[in-house]
Scaffold this motif. Structure first.
Motif, PDB file in Angstrom:
ATOM      1  N   MET A 134     -16.416  18.416 -58.266  1.00  0.00           N
ATOM      2  CA  MET A 134     -15.452  18.626 -57.219  1.00  0.00           C
ATOM      3  C   MET A 134     -14.786  17.298 -56.892  1.00  0.00           C
ATOM      4  SD  MET A 134     -16.043  19.790 -53.322  1.00  0.00           S
ATOM      5  CE  MET A 134     -15.473  18.402 -52.381  1.00  0.00           C
ATOM      6  N   THR A 135     -13.522  17.361 -56.619  1.00  0.00           N
ATOM      7  CA  THR A 135     -12.766  16.185 -56.198  1.00  0.00           C
ATOM      8  C   THR A 135     -12.189  16.477 -54.822  1.00  0.00           C
ATOM      9  OG1 THR A 135     -12.176  15.665 -58.472  1.00  0.00           O
ATOM     10  CG2 THR A 135     -10.820  14.681 -56.752  1.00  0.00           C
ATOM     11  N   LEU A 136     -12.373  15.546 -53.923  1.00  0.00           N
ATOM     12  CA  LEU A 136     -11.828  15.676 -52.571  1.00  0.00           C
ATOM     13  C   LEU A 136     -10.650  14.725 -52.455  1.00  0.00           C
ATOM     14  CD1 LEU A 136     -12.016  16.762 -49.666  1.00  0.00           C
ATOM     15  CD2 LEU A 136     -13.595  14.872 -49.175  1.00  0.00           C
ATOM     16  N   ARG A 137      -9.488  15.269 -52.206  1.00  0.00           N
ATOM     17  CA  ARG A 137      -8.290  14.438 -52.078  1.00  0.00           C
ATOM     18  C   ARG A 137      -7.940  14.296 -50.603  1.00  0.00           C
ATOM     19  NH1 ARG A 137      -7.776  17.092 -56.832  1.00  0.00           N
ATOM     20  NH2 ARG A 137      -7.146  15.857 -58.628  1.00  0.00           N
ATOM     21  N   LEU A 138      -7.881  13.067 -50.158  1.00  0.00           N
ATOM     22  CA  LEU A 138      -7.531  12.758 -48.779  1.00  0.00           C
ATOM     23  C   LEU A 138      -6.265  11.921 -48.765  1.00  0.00           C
ATOM     24  CD1 LEU A 138     -11.075  11.634 -47.549  1.00  0.00           C
ATOM     25  CD2 LEU A 138     -10.037  13.893 -47.283  1.00  0.00           C
ATOM     26  N   ASP A 139      -5.489  12.035 -47.689  1.00  0.00           N
ATOM     27  CA  ASP A 139      -4.343  11.144 -47.577  1.00  0.00           C
ATOM     28  C   ASP A 139      -4.837   9.767 -47.123  1.00  0.00           C
ATOM     29  OD1 ASP A 139      -4.551  11.079 -44.738  1.00  0.00           O
ATOM     30  OD2 ASP A 139      -3.136  12.735 -44.504  1.00  0.00           O
ATOM     31  N   ALA A 140      -3.950   8.817 -47.063  1.00  0.00           N
ATOM     32  CA  ALA A 140      -4.337   7.432 -46.766  1.00  0.00           C
ATOM     33  C   ALA A 140      -4.998   7.299 -45.402  1.00  0.00           C
ATOM     34  CB  ALA A 140      -3.112   6.519 -46.865  1.00  0.00           C
ATOM     35  N   ASP A 141      -4.471   7.989 -44.400  1.00  0.00           N
ATOM     36  CA  ASP A 141      -5.054   7.906 -43.056  1.00  0.00           C
ATOM     37  C   ASP A 141      -6.464   8.501 -43.019  1.00  0.00           C
ATOM     38  OD1 ASP A 141      -2.781   6.669 -42.058  1.00  0.00           O
ATOM     39  OD2 ASP A 141      -1.891   8.547 -41.321  1.00  0.00           O
ATOM     40  N   GLU A 142      -6.642   9.628 -43.683  1.00  0.00           N
ATOM     41  CA  GLU A 142      -7.968  10.249 -43.732  1.00  0.00           C
ATOM     42  C   GLU A 142      -8.965   9.355 -44.458  1.00  0.00           C
ATOM     43  OE1 GLU A 142      -6.563  14.935 -43.806  1.00  0.00           O
ATOM     44  OE2 GLU A 142      -6.636  13.778 -45.671  1.00  0.00           O
ATOM     45  N   THR A 143      -8.517   8.758 -45.551  1.00  0.00           N
ATOM     46  CA  THR A 143      -9.386   7.856 -46.310  1.00  0.00           C
ATOM     47  C   THR A 143      -9.789   6.650 -45.466  1.00  0.00           C
ATOM     48  OG1 THR A 143      -8.384   8.551 -48.385  1.00  0.00           O
ATOM     49  CG2 THR A 143      -9.568   6.450 -48.407  1.00  0.00           C
ATOM     50  N   ASP A 144      -8.822   6.078 -44.759  1.00  0.00           N
ATOM     51  CA  ASP A 144      -9.122   4.930 -43.897  1.00  0.00           C
ATOM     52  C   ASP A 144     -10.109   5.311 -42.793  1.00  0.00           C
ATOM     53  OD1 ASP A 144      -7.471   3.282 -45.374  1.00  0.00           O
ATOM     54  OD2 ASP A 144      -5.766   3.493 -43.997  1.00  0.00           O
ATOM     55  N   ALA A 145      -9.907   6.473 -42.181  1.00  0.00           N
ATOM     56  CA  ALA A 145     -10.809   6.924 -41.120  1.00  0.00           C
ATOM     57  C   ALA A 145     -12.208   7.159 -41.667  1.00  0.00           C
ATOM     58  CB  ALA A 145     -10.262   8.197 -40.463  1.00  0.00           C
ATOM     59  N   LEU A 146     -12.292   7.756 -42.834  1.00  0.00           N
ATOM     60  CA  LEU A 146     -13.593   8.000 -43.458  1.00  0.00           C
ATOM     61  C   LEU A 146     -14.283   6.680 -43.801  1.00  0.00           C
ATOM     62  CD1 LEU A 146     -15.659  10.007 -44.572  1.00  0.00           C
ATOM     63  CD2 LEU A 146     -14.326  10.066 -46.702  1.00  0.00           C
ATOM     64  N   ARG A 147     -13.522   5.734 -44.315  1.00  0.00           N
ATOM     65  CA  ARG A 147     -14.077   4.422 -44.657  1.00  0.00           C
ATOM     66  C   ARG A 147     -14.602   3.713 -43.396  1.00  0.00           C
ATOM     67  NH1 ARG A 147     -10.120   2.656 -47.387  1.00  0.00           N
ATOM     68  NH2 ARG A 147     -11.018   3.170 -49.400  1.00  0.00           N
ATOM     69  N   ARG A 148     -13.822   3.742 -42.320  1.00  0.00           N
ATOM     70  CA  ARG A 148     -14.255   3.109 -41.067  1.00  0.00           C
ATOM     71  C   ARG A 148     -15.521   3.767 -40.523  1.00  0.00           C
ATOM     72  NH1 ARG A 148      -8.770   3.465 -40.043  1.00  0.00           N
ATOM     73  NH2 ARG A 148      -9.111   5.191 -38.609  1.00  0.00           N
ATOM     74  N   ARG A 149     -15.580   5.109 -40.585  1.00  0.00           N
ATOM     75  CA  ARG A 149     -16.764   5.824 -40.089  1.00  0.00           C
ATOM     76  C   ARG A 149     -17.996   5.440 -40.912  1.00  0.00           C
ATOM     77  NH1 ARG A 149     -17.912   7.184 -35.535  1.00  0.00           N
ATOM     78  NH2 ARG A 149     -19.350   5.686 -36.223  1.00  0.00           N
ATOM     79  N   ALA A 150     -17.830   5.403 -42.222  1.00  0.00           N
ATOM     80  CA  ALA A 150     -18.944   5.052 -43.094  1.00  0.00           C
ATOM     81  C   ALA A 150     -19.418   3.621 -42.824  1.00  0.00           C
ATOM     82  CB  ALA A 150     -18.536   5.212 -44.558  1.00  0.00           C
TER      83      ALA A 150
END
Length: 68
Positions: free
Chosen positions: A1-17
């Motif tokens: 499975m591949t999860l595609r996120l936009d740039a804002d979602e990716t940044d938010a996920l990275r910050r949360r992690a």
């Protein structure tokens, strides 16, 4: 499975992690698990309601026509 996120979602996920000291994958996996748990209980409730409405259809119809 591949999860595609936009740039804002990716940044938010990275910050949360980073805030949790874990991987982006782990944060996403826990989010999916929480979503599934929440919606499985919704499905169970919906099934019970449908079964009981069918069981008491006559009474529900009668109550709908009842007036003071």
């Amino acid at each position: 499975m591949t999860l595609r996120l936009d740039a804002d979602e990716t940044d938010a996920l990275r910050r949360r992690a980073q805030a949790e000291g874990t991987s982006m994958q782990d944060v996403a996996r826990r989010a999916v698990a929480a979503y599934i748990r929440t919606h499985e209980s919704d499905d169970a409730l919906r099934l019970v309601i449908e079964q009981q409405l069918a069981r008491f259809a006559g009474a529900v119809e009668w109550l709908g026509r009842w007036q003071d």
